[in-house]
Write an enzyme that holds these catalytic residues in place. Structure first.
Site, short mmCIF file in Angstrom:
data_model
loop_
_atom_site.label_atom_id
_atom_site.label_comp_id
_atom_site.label_asym_id
_atom_site.label_seq_id
_atom_site.Cartn_x
_atom_site.Cartn_y
_atom_site.Cartn_z
N TYR A 142 13.40 -15.69 9.01
CA TYR A 142 14.63 -14.20 8.87
C TYR A 142 15.95 -14.68 8.93
O TYR A 142 16.43 -13.78 8.71
CB TYR A 142 13.74 -13.68 9.46
CG TYR A 142 13.80 -12.52 9.84
CD1 TYR A 142 13.53 -10.97 8.09
CD2 TYR A 142 13.70 -11.68 10.63
CE1 TYR A 142 14.27 -10.30 7.97
CE2 TYR A 142 15.30 -10.28 10.32
CZ TYR A 142 14.64 -9.80 9.48
OH TYR A 142 15.68 -7.96 9.58
N SER B 211 10.62 1.50 -2.69
CA SER B 211 9.01 1.75 -3.16
C SER B 211 8.31 2.17 -1.69
O SER B 211 7.45 3.14 -1.28
CB SER B 211 8.17 0.55 -3.28
OG SER B 211 8.63 -0.77 -2.56
N GLY C 276 8.99 2.25 2.78
CA GLY C 276 9.50 2.85 4.36
C GLY C 276 11.25 3.19 4.23
O GLY C 276 11.19 4.12 3.97
N ILE C 277 11.66 2.08 5.14
CA ILE C 277 14.08 2.72 4.76
C ILE C 277 13.71 3.45 3.72
O ILE C 277 15.08 4.47 3.26
CB ILE C 277 14.53 1.88 5.69
CG1 ILE C 277 13.69 1.33 7.54
CG2 ILE C 277 16.12 2.13 5.70
CD1 ILE C 277 14.31 0.41 7.81
N GLY C 278 13.41 2.32 2.50
CA GLY C 278 14.32 2.80 1.11
C GLY C 278 13.64 3.37 0.46
O GLY C 278 14.22 4.24 0.20
N GLY D 106 14.74 -2.29 -2.81
CA GLY D 106 13.32 -2.09 -1.65
C GLY D 106 12.72 -0.82 -1.66
O GLY D 106 12.59 -0.54 -0.13
#
Length: 289
Positions: free
Chosen positions: A191, A48, A50-52, A46
């Site tokens: 989720y 690409s 935000g947090i990643g 992940g």
């Protein structure tokens, strides 16, 4: 009245204060982080956005050789270009975490090309907020969340763990959610179930792999204002910024605690355990279609 800070971030001061009180973050010492990641292969899923993305940039700046994983090659290449411009090293591996064959190819390809993976940041995630009466004909909501949040990471680790255990070295950071520790919330069934599944899986596996010096950290992340959370209106709810959340990821790698959670969550969890029936009835009374 909400005031906007002078630094131009556009984040109301009252929210910044509330976030710091409710969700204090840990900023790792640069020397400690560098000693853990310099020259090591750090896989971030992940990556690409935000947090990643923010975590990958900080880990590369600390000397890590960062492996970027997400679906979009174009987005990953932009992140990699930014890291390279700052003097870091990043490799791009576009992969759909819902495609189990592709996930296995990713893991085996990394072992073939780099020899091993030292650190895995399991950050890729899928969030869906939808009531059950809107989900009767949407079974795919459950399969796609379980694939990204549970089965994909399991498949990847089944490929990488033998190498980590043989080398007696490895650290796994899982971006979980504080909701795993709380009473189940209406509309979050898909989720919550998928995040809980991997959380339990990893904690169970951790007990088996610790003798081989492979360690794990579960980060029970509070609300983080990202594009994943944007479809739900959390504008009035205090939460972390992406930068603050990525500090937690770096702290997890530098200090290797078994878990990181909001300071207030153990009390809430203890209360919910003691009053499980009443908490459930409260949720039922509070929920309105």
């Amino acid at each position: 009245m909400n005031e906007t800070p002078a630094n131009g971030s556009g984040r109301p001061i009252i929210e910044r204060i509330a976030s710091r009180l409710l969700y204090p973050t840990s900023r790792p010492r640069e020397k400690s982080l560098r000693s853990e990641v310099s020259g090591r292969i750090v896989l971030v899923t992940g990556a690409s956005h935000g947090i990643g993305k923010a975590s990958a940039r900080k880990l590369a700046a600390a000397g890590g050789i960062v492996v970027l994983v997400a679906r979009s090659r174009e987005d990953l290449e932009q992140v990699a270009a930014g890291i390279a411009a700052e003097g870091g090293i990043a490799h791009v591996y576009p992969t759909d975490m819902t495609d189990m064959d592709a996930v296995e190819r990713l893991g085996r390809g990394l072992l073939d090309e780099h020899g091993h993976v030292d650190i895995l940041v399991n950050n890729a995630g899928k969030s869906i907020r939808r009531s059950i009466d809107e989900s009767y004909d949407r079974f795919h909501d459950f399969t796609r969340t379980i694939d990204v949040n549970y089965l994909g990471p399991v498949k990847l680790l089944l490929t990488l763990l033998p190498s980590m255990r043989e080398r007696r070295q490895g650290h796994i950071v899982n971006i979980s959610t504080w909701g795993v520790m709380m009473p189940p919330a209406p509309r979050w069934a898909a989720y919550g179930a998928s995040k809980t599944a991997f959380d339990v899986w990893l904690r169970s596996v951790a007990a088996e792999i610790s003798a081989d010096k492979v360690t794990t950290t579960s980060i029970y992340m509070p609300l983080v204002h990202t594009r994943m959370s944007a479809p739900t209106d959390f504008s009035r709810v205090p939460g972390l910024t992406v930068d603050e959340a990525s500090d937690l990821v770096c702290h997890a790698i530098a200090a290797k605690p078994r878990e990181i959670a909001p300071w207030w969550s153990p009390g809430v969890q203890a209360w919910s355990d003691l009053t499980r029936g009443r908490a459930q009835r409260f949720m039922e009374r509070s929920f309105r279609r």
